[in-house]
Design a protein around this motif. Structure first.
Motif, short mmCIF file in Angstrom:
data_model
loop_
_atom_site.label_atom_id
_atom_site.label_comp_id
_atom_site.label_asym_id
_atom_site.label_seq_id
_atom_site.Cartn_x
_atom_site.Cartn_y
_atom_site.Cartn_z
N LEU A 1 -0.38 46.26 54.67
CA LEU A 1 -1.16 45.07 54.34
C LEU A 1 -0.34 44.07 53.53
O LEU A 1 -0.46 42.86 53.72
N CYS A 2 0.48 44.58 52.62
CA CYS A 2 1.32 43.68 51.81
C CYS A 2 2.29 42.88 52.68
O CYS A 2 2.54 41.69 52.44
N LYS A 3 2.82 43.53 53.71
CA LYS A 3 3.71 42.83 54.65
C LYS A 3 2.96 41.72 55.37
O LYS A 3 3.49 40.64 55.61
N LYS A 4 1.69 41.99 55.71
CA LYS A 4 0.89 40.98 56.41
C LYS A 4 0.57 39.80 55.49
O LYS A 4 0.44 38.67 55.94
N ILE A 5 0.43 40.08 54.21
CA ILE A 5 0.21 38.99 53.26
C ILE A 5 1.48 38.15 53.12
O ILE A 5 1.43 36.92 53.10
N GLU A 6 2.63 38.82 53.09
CA GLU A 6 3.91 38.11 52.99
C GLU A 6 4.12 37.19 54.19
O GLU A 6 4.67 36.10 54.06
N THR A 7 3.70 37.65 55.36
CA THR A 7 3.91 36.85 56.59
C THR A 7 2.73 35.91 56.88
O THR A 7 2.67 35.32 57.96
N LYS A 8 1.80 35.82 55.92
CA LYS A 8 0.65 34.92 56.01
C LYS A 8 -0.36 35.34 57.08
O LYS A 8 -1.23 34.56 57.48
N GLU A 9 -0.25 36.58 57.58
CA GLU A 9 -1.25 37.07 58.53
C GLU A 9 -2.57 37.33 57.83
O GLU A 9 -3.64 37.28 58.44
N LEU A 10 -2.50 37.69 56.54
CA LEU A 10 -3.68 37.88 55.71
C LEU A 10 -3.60 36.92 54.54
O LEU A 10 -2.52 36.69 53.99
N SER A 11 -4.74 36.39 54.16
CA SER A 11 -4.74 35.46 53.04
C SER A 11 -6.11 35.50 52.35
O SER A 11 -7.06 36.12 52.84
N LYS A 12 -6.19 34.82 51.23
CA LYS A 12 -7.45 34.74 50.50
C LYS A 12 -8.45 33.87 51.27
O LYS A 12 -8.07 33.06 52.11
N VAL A 13 -9.72 34.10 50.95
CA VAL A 13 -10.77 33.23 51.48
C VAL A 13 -11.48 32.58 50.31
O VAL A 13 -11.51 33.12 49.20
N ARG A 14 -12.04 31.41 50.57
CA ARG A 14 -12.70 30.66 49.49
C ARG A 14 -14.21 30.86 49.57
O ARG A 14 -14.83 30.63 50.60
N ILE A 15 -14.78 31.31 48.47
CA ILE A 15 -16.22 31.49 48.39
C ILE A 15 -16.67 31.14 46.97
O ILE A 15 -16.07 31.59 45.99
N ASN A 16 -17.68 30.30 46.88
CA ASN A 16 -18.16 29.81 45.57
C ASN A 16 -17.03 29.23 44.72
O ASN A 16 -16.88 29.55 43.53
N ASN A 17 -16.19 28.43 45.37
CA ASN A 17 -15.08 27.74 44.70
C ASN A 17 -14.03 28.69 44.12
O ASN A 17 -13.29 28.32 43.22
N LYS A 18 -13.99 29.93 44.63
CA LYS A 18 -12.97 30.89 44.20
C LYS A 18 -12.19 31.37 45.41
O LYS A 18 -12.77 31.65 46.46
N ASP A 19 -10.87 31.47 45.27
CA ASP A 19 -10.02 32.04 46.31
C ASP A 19 -9.81 33.52 45.99
O ASP A 19 -9.27 33.86 44.93
N GLN A 20 -10.24 34.38 46.92
CA GLN A 20 -10.19 35.82 46.66
C GLN A 20 -9.81 36.59 47.92
O GLN A 20 -10.00 36.12 49.04
N TYR A 21 -9.29 37.78 47.70
CA TYR A 21 -9.16 38.77 48.77
C TYR A 21 -10.43 39.61 48.74
O TYR A 21 -10.83 40.11 47.68
N ILE A 22 -11.06 39.78 49.89
CA ILE A 22 -12.24 40.65 49.99
C ILE A 22 -11.88 41.79 50.96
O ILE A 22 -11.54 41.54 52.12
N ILE A 23 -11.92 43.00 50.44
CA ILE A 23 -11.44 44.17 51.20
C ILE A 23 -12.58 45.17 51.41
O ILE A 23 -13.31 45.49 50.48
N PHE A 24 -12.67 45.66 52.64
CA PHE A 24 -13.57 46.78 52.96
C PHE A 24 -12.71 47.99 53.32
O PHE A 24 -11.75 47.86 54.11
N LEU A 25 -13.04 49.14 52.80
CA LEU A 25 -12.42 50.40 53.21
C LEU A 25 -13.49 51.28 53.84
O LEU A 25 -14.53 51.55 53.23
N SER A 26 -13.25 51.70 55.09
CA SER A 26 -14.13 52.65 55.76
C SER A 26 -13.37 53.97 55.87
O SER A 26 -12.22 53.99 56.32
#
Length: 572
Positions: free
Chosen positions: A21-46
């Motif tokens: 996942l860190c590699k995907k963040i480095e390559t911009k495949e994953l990024s934060k999303v904006r919700i309620n004026n905050k930029d955050q990573y939201i993660i689900f683990l199943s």
């Protein structure tokens, strides 16, 4: 697996997943999303295994590492506390969010095909109450009750909340009527314990949550292998199948249909042809012996030995299609084993088919046992295609001219009455088979028309509809014969390039109907349905004939289409 082994694995697996996942963040495949004026990573683990419905955890933070470490600790605690085997791990990172009113959400749900709601839902901006798309569909959180439009189902949502979050405060739709909620999409990866590989999953609207593959030939072989063994494992010692399940709540399908029993054995024999494993053959033999012992009867007083398949579970009906699929199962078994073990019975069943012919060369569809009186002249158009295909498969083994002559007379009736308009895959099978012995233009034209006028619909169909691959593959075989016979003028009856494009598209798209573990893990008892094929709009139903049709299509794709692909085309 012991506790130490499970804990050791979860530490190692989560570390591997984090690096990916860190590699995907480095390559911009994953990024934060904006919700309620905050930029955050939201993660689900199943996290789950073949014995349980997956447990799902959520974390968010502007710092990915912090969110991941918290979710990792939850996974470790779950494994430690419950001595759980973390066989399957899936990580979803939210990639898109849309804020809508609860009323808008209800309108979207009401207009969506059953089980085709492909978004996650968060009922608050903190994602304290949030569900992945797979959780929603895997727990039937959207249902239609008493023929009303599809809607969120409070009972099923609360049942799941008690299981997954231990919440005692009930979910009530009324609490959200005047509020905004959030629908979201994710980017996902999946890790299974038996492999070091991490699978990247599709995030498209119709393909969300299913693994991407690198080589379609390799994957087709895998699908055939897994589905064939799935069917073989459904054959009980008695020879009867475990008929099927509605997957979300592991509800057994309580009915039975002897026609589908036989057609599933036919598909298993196709799978055996690829795999050559005697365990499959033994399961087929048990199934055939059950069919012969429990369902086949003979009618007295006829000049030739004549047999029928009686569907005792369905009002003692004798269906034209049941005789046909029994012959198909027996002849395919004899073909792959190079024996004549069931030849006498198959011939008697073929006489039963001829007994159900009408003077105009059509067929009676249903008789009733024990009177053998007519119950229905017409029931399902499939029966007629199955019947003549069965006679042709029997002719391939015993070369008895009677079967071929009767097929030709019936085919003239089909042509006269424009049966191509039914776009039945069994008719395409039969047309292709007939041209092996009688390569006349009229049979080729019928077979091509049977497919051509449906191509655009097949290409764009959002449901997996497995018989479409069977239908198009039969047309593909006919095109190859036409070229061998140098009858190129017949190709005007089909768009060959679009046919090939459609075949390859459907072969890849139909994988979304396969219960890979990354989808099965959200159902109540994954081991009952993993490696089976399902019908999404029928409550993720896994029934033996559902598996059968997917399996037959992929067997033909492997034998007929893949050898014509270039190496570059095998990679998706």
């Amino acid at each position: 697996m012991n506790k130490q082994s499970n804990l050791g694995y979860i530490y190692k697996a989560m570390e591997q997943v984090e690096q990916c996942l860190c590699k995907k963040i480095e390559t911009k495949e994953l990024s934060k999303v904006r919700i309620n004026n905050k930029d955050q990573y939201i993660i689900f683990l199943s996290i789950g295994n073949s014995q349980i419905r997956a447990r799902v955890f959520t974390e968010k933070d502007k710092d990915f590492q912090k969110a991941f470490q918290r979710i990792k600790q939850k996974a470790i605690q779950l494994v430690q506390k419950n001595n759980m085997n973390p066989e399957w791990l899936k990580i979803d990172v939210v990639s898109e969010i849309k804020r809508i009113s609860f009323i808008q959400l209800e309108n979207i749900i009401a207009k969506t095909r059953k089980n085709y709601f492909r978004y996650g839902i968060a009922f608050d901006p903190e994602f304290r109450l949030a569900f992945l798309e797979q959780e929603i569909n895997g727990n039937a959180m959207i249902r239609s009750v008493k023929k009303k439009p599809l809607a969120l189902d409070e009972t099923n949502i609360n049942h799941y909340l008690k299981y997954n979050k231990g919440l005692r405060i009930p979910f009530m739709k009324e609490m959200y009527r005047e509020r905004d909620v959030f629908i979201f999409k994710t980017r996902s990866i999946f890790k299974e314990r038996m492999s070091d590989k991490i699978h990247e999953l599709y995030h498209g609207e119709l393909t969300n949550g299913i693994r991407k593959v690198n080589n379609i030939k390799q994957e087709t072989k895998q699908l055939i292998e897994r589905a064939t063994y799935y069917l073989a494992n459904q054959v009980k010692e008695s020879g009867q199948f475990e008929y099927g399940y509605f997957s979300a709540f592991a509800k057994k399908i309580g009915t039975y249909n002897i026609l589908r029993h036989s057609s599933s054995l036919y598909a298993m024999a196709e799978g055996y042809e690829v795999l050559k494993d005697n365990r499959i053959l033994e399961a087929i033999e048990r199934g055939l012996n059950y069919l012969i012992k429990e369902a086949i009867v003979y009618k007295e007083g006829l000049p030739v030995r004549t047999a029928f398949v009686v569907d005792h579970a369905n009002e003692n009906e004798i269906k034209l299609g049941s005789n046909a699929t029994a012959i198909l199962a027996m002849t395919k078994y004899m073909e792959v084993t190079n024996t004549d073990r069931y030849l006498d019975i198959a011939q008697a069943l073929a006489q039963g088919i001829l007994h159900m012919k009408l003077p105009d060369e059509g067929f009676i569809h249903v008789l009733t046992y024990p009177t053998f009186s007519i119950k229905a002249l017409n029931r399902i158009i499939y029966y007629e295609g199955e019947a003549i295909f069965a006679l042709l498969r029997l002719y391939a083994i015993d070369k008895k001219e009677l079967w071929l002559e009767e097929v030709k007379k019936t085919f003239d009736y089909f042509i006269k009455n424009d049966y191509w308009k039914y776009h039945d895959h069994w008719l395409s099978y039969a047309a292709n088979e007939l041209t092996t012995y009688e390569p006349e233009d009229k049979y080729f034209i019928f077979g091509l028309k049977n497919c051509h006028h449906k191509l655009n619909f097949i290409y764009h169909r959002e449901t997996t509809f497995p018989t479409f691959l069977e239908l198009t593959m039969a047309a593909y075989k006919m095109i190859n014969k036409i070229k061998e016979l140098q009858k190129s003028e017949l190709l005007k009856y089909i768009d060959e390039a679009f046919l090939i494009e459609t075949i390859d598209h459907r072969a890849e798209y139909q994988r979304v109907g396969f219960f890979y573990p990354e989808l099965a893990m959200y159902m109540k008892k994954p081991d009952l349905i993993v490696d089976g094929f399902f019908i999404r709009h029928h409550s993720f139903r896994v029934r033996i004939d559902d598996v059968e049709h997917y399996l037959s299509g992929y067997c033909q794709y492997l034998h007929e289409r893949i050898p014509h692909l270039k190496d570059a085309d095998l990679t998706i």
